[in-house]
Design a protein around this motif. Structure first.
Motif, mmCIF file in Angstrom:
data_model
loop_
_atom_site.group_PDB
_atom_site.id
_atom_site.type_symbol
_atom_site.label_atom_id
_atom_site.label_comp_id
_atom_site.label_asym_id
_atom_site.label_seq_id
_atom_site.Cartn_x
_atom_site.Cartn_y
_atom_site.Cartn_z
ATOM 1 N N VAL A 1 -35.991 -42.953 -43.499
ATOM 2 C CA VAL A 1 -36.280 -41.817 -42.879
ATOM 3 C C VAL A 1 -35.337 -41.889 -41.933
ATOM 4 C CG1 VAL A 1 -36.670 -39.914 -41.480
ATOM 5 C CG2 VAL A 1 -38.631 -40.777 -43.125
ATOM 6 N N TYR A 2 -34.675 -43.161 -40.794
ATOM 7 C CA TYR A 2 -34.185 -43.260 -39.849
ATOM 8 C C TYR A 2 -32.668 -43.887 -40.958
ATOM 9 C CZ TYR A 2 -32.326 -45.678 -36.040
ATOM 10 O OH TYR A 2 -31.913 -45.789 -34.944
ATOM 11 N N PHE A 3 -33.109 -44.566 -41.734
ATOM 12 C CA PHE A 3 -31.968 -44.499 -42.883
ATOM 13 C C PHE A 3 -30.327 -43.409 -43.529
ATOM 14 C CE2 PHE A 3 -29.763 -44.905 -47.424
ATOM 15 C CZ PHE A 3 -28.150 -45.110 -46.918
ATOM 16 N N VAL A 4 -31.610 -42.537 -44.008
ATOM 17 C CA VAL A 4 -30.779 -41.078 -43.695
ATOM 18 C C VAL A 4 -30.432 -40.182 -42.652
ATOM 19 C CG1 VAL A 4 -31.419 -38.878 -44.303
ATOM 20 C CG2 VAL A 4 -32.164 -40.724 -46.110
ATOM 21 N N TYR A 5 -31.147 -40.369 -41.579
ATOM 22 C CA TYR A 5 -31.179 -39.631 -39.863
ATOM 23 C C TYR A 5 -29.599 -40.779 -40.157
ATOM 24 C CZ TYR A 5 -31.535 -39.691 -34.943
ATOM 25 O OH TYR A 5 -31.175 -39.078 -34.039
ATOM 26 N N GLU A 6 -29.845 -41.972 -39.803
ATOM 27 C CA GLU A 6 -28.583 -42.403 -38.719
ATOM 28 C C GLU A 6 -27.606 -42.801 -39.884
ATOM 29 O OE1 GLU A 6 -27.359 -46.499 -37.098
ATOM 30 O OE2 GLU A 6 -28.991 -46.152 -38.060
ATOM 31 N N GLY A 7 -27.385 -42.530 -41.334
ATOM 32 C CA GLY A 7 -26.017 -42.111 -41.964
ATOM 33 C C GLY A 7 -25.869 -40.866 -41.803
ATOM 34 N N LEU A 8 -26.663 -39.861 -41.439
ATOM 35 C CA LEU A 8 -25.963 -37.821 -41.527
ATOM 36 C C LEU A 8 -25.580 -38.052 -40.091
ATOM 37 C CD1 LEU A 8 -28.583 -36.548 -43.358
ATOM 38 C CD2 LEU A 8 -26.854 -36.549 -44.129
ATOM 39 N N MET A 9 -25.917 -38.628 -39.348
ATOM 40 C CA MET A 9 -25.253 -38.186 -37.912
ATOM 41 C C MET A 9 -24.009 -39.420 -37.717
ATOM 42 S SD MET A 9 -27.624 -36.071 -35.983
ATOM 43 C CE MET A 9 -27.307 -36.370 -34.291
ATOM 44 N N LEU A 10 -24.196 -40.251 -38.484
ATOM 45 C CA LEU A 10 -23.024 -41.250 -37.506
ATOM 46 C C LEU A 10 -21.442 -41.109 -38.498
ATOM 47 C CD1 LEU A 10 -23.891 -44.706 -37.974
ATOM 48 C CD2 LEU A 10 -23.755 -43.522 -36.178
ATOM 49 N N THR A 11 -21.634 -40.248 -40.313
ATOM 50 C CA THR A 11 -20.480 -40.103 -40.808
ATOM 51 C C THR A 11 -20.184 -38.381 -40.557
ATOM 52 O OG1 THR A 11 -21.914 -38.972 -41.971
ATOM 53 C CG2 THR A 11 -21.715 -40.957 -42.918
ATOM 54 N N SER A 12 -20.683 -37.436 -39.674
ATOM 55 C CA SER A 12 -20.594 -36.272 -39.121
ATOM 56 C C SER A 12 -19.967 -36.089 -38.108
ATOM 57 C CB SER A 12 -21.746 -35.513 -38.815
ATOM 58 O OG SER A 12 -22.972 -36.159 -38.181
ATOM 59 N N ARG A 13 -20.821 -37.348 -37.307
ATOM 60 C CA ARG A 13 -20.000 -37.228 -35.572
ATOM 61 C C ARG A 13 -19.671 -38.063 -35.014
ATOM 62 N NH1 ARG A 13 -23.828 -33.047 -32.842
ATOM 63 N NH2 ARG A 13 -23.578 -32.251 -34.900
ATOM 64 N N GLY A 14 -20.029 -39.914 -35.903
ATOM 65 C CA GLY A 14 -19.949 -40.458 -35.058
ATOM 66 C C GLY A 14 -21.007 -41.414 -34.085
ATOM 67 N N GLN A 15 -22.365 -40.634 -33.968
ATOM 68 C CA GLN A 15 -23.263 -40.452 -32.864
ATOM 69 C C GLN A 15 -24.421 -40.139 -33.325
ATOM 70 O OE1 GLN A 15 -20.945 -37.810 -29.837
ATOM 71 N NE2 GLN A 15 -21.793 -39.867 -29.051
ATOM 72 N N THR A 16 -25.745 -41.471 -33.082
ATOM 73 C CA THR A 16 -27.059 -40.691 -33.131
ATOM 74 C C THR A 16 -27.657 -39.402 -32.279
ATOM 75 O OG1 THR A 16 -28.111 -42.338 -32.188
ATOM 76 C CG2 THR A 16 -27.646 -42.460 -35.119
ATOM 77 N N VAL A 17 -28.371 -39.456 -31.924
ATOM 78 C CA VAL A 17 -29.280 -38.651 -30.425
ATOM 79 C C VAL A 17 -28.798 -38.979 -29.429
ATOM 80 C CG1 VAL A 17 -31.124 -36.972 -29.695
ATOM 81 C CG2 VAL A 17 -30.541 -36.595 -32.041
ATOM 82 N N GLY A 18 -29.873 -40.559 -29.756
ATOM 83 C CA GLY A 18 -29.761 -41.439 -28.780
ATOM 84 C C GLY A 18 -28.824 -41.580 -28.328
ATOM 85 N N LYS A 19 -27.698 -41.988 -28.920
ATOM 86 C CA LYS A 19 -25.947 -42.233 -28.468
ATOM 87 C C LYS A 19 -25.642 -41.985 -27.827
ATOM 88 C CE LYS A 19 -24.951 -46.290 -31.815
ATOM 89 N NZ LYS A 19 -26.195 -46.262 -32.309
ATOM 90 N N ARG A 20 -26.107 -40.270 -28.246
ATOM 91 C CA ARG A 20 -24.593 -38.991 -27.408
ATOM 92 C C ARG A 20 -25.580 -38.717 -26.329
ATOM 93 N NH1 ARG A 20 -24.548 -32.964 -29.429
ATOM 94 N NH2 ARG A 20 -23.258 -32.473 -27.745
#
Length: 224
Positions: free
Chosen positions: A134-153
């Motif tokens: 789940v973490y892999f899917v979550y991070e992959g979607l966030m990085l490829t769309s905006r370059g940030q996860t929620v934590g990074k934002r």
């Protein structure tokens, strides 16, 4: 009186000599339409740049480069924001881990009717695998769309391609997420790799990359 006597001698100082034409002025230099206004070179011999060299007012920072050249001319990070601090990166990972881990743990616990992780090894391993996927899917979607996860934002940092600072869209974003998350699925060795991976940025120079950054050719920089 003869005509020879009436003619003044050639060396008469009072005789008005014919004026010679003035020397011609040198031709003007050819006009160069591409030359900058003011003659090209600046007072510091920088060819029209700033007083400290380069093209920008403080050197190194060309047009559209508000950050300057942090690591010297020709470096891929020239013109990009500063690298993110390791502390901010760690806090961002913790936030993302909680965002993914807590809901998944609750859902799986309800689905299997509860379990004790200290006694039920199979269910504990299954939980870790599910969280990693789940973490892999979550991070992959966030990085490829905006370059940030929620934590990074929340920590005002982002992932950027090393070569041009762009969002790691497509394969780089998924490769980065996979290198970070999926090795944990492998028993024993997966955790060792994960530990070496996340610690790699503490001694990597000059880009402070973890192994998942090197796999995707990315860096983590500050975001406004």
């Amino acid at each position: 009186m003869s005509s020879d006597q009436a003619r003044p001698p050639e060396d008469d100082p009072f005789r008005k000599k014919p004026q010679e034409p003035p020397p011609s002025a040198p031709p003007p230099p050819p006009y160069d339409a591409d030359a900058p206004a003011g003659g090209g070179g600046g007072p510091y011999g920088d060819g029209g740049g700033g007083p400290y060299g380069g093209n920008g007012p403080y050197g190194g920072a060309g047009p559209g480069n508000p950050y300057g050249d942090q690591f010297g001319a020709g470096n891929p990070l020239a013109g990009m924001p500063p690298l993110a601090g390791r502390g901010r990166r760690l806090v961002a990972r913790i936030i993302d881990g909680l965002i993914v881990g807590i809901p998944v743990s609750v859902i799986v616990s309800l689905a299997v009717g509860g379990y004790n992780p200290t006694k039920d090894t199979v269910k504990s391993t299954s939980m870790s695998v599910i969280i990693a996927i789940v973490y892999f899917v979550y991070e992959g979607l966030m990085l490829t769309s905006r370059g940030q996860t929620v934590g990074k934002r929340m920590m005002k940092i982002r992932v950027a391609m090393l070569e041009n600072g762009a969002i790691p869209a497509g394969r780089p974003g998924w490769a980065r997420a996979a290198t970070y998350s999926l090795p944990e699925i492998v028993p024993c060795c997966g955790f060792i790799f994960w530990l070496v991976n996340v610690l790699w940025c503490t001694w990597d120079k000059p880009y402070q990359q973890c192994l998942h950054d090197k796999a995707a050719r990315t860096v983590v920089v500050t975001a406004g």
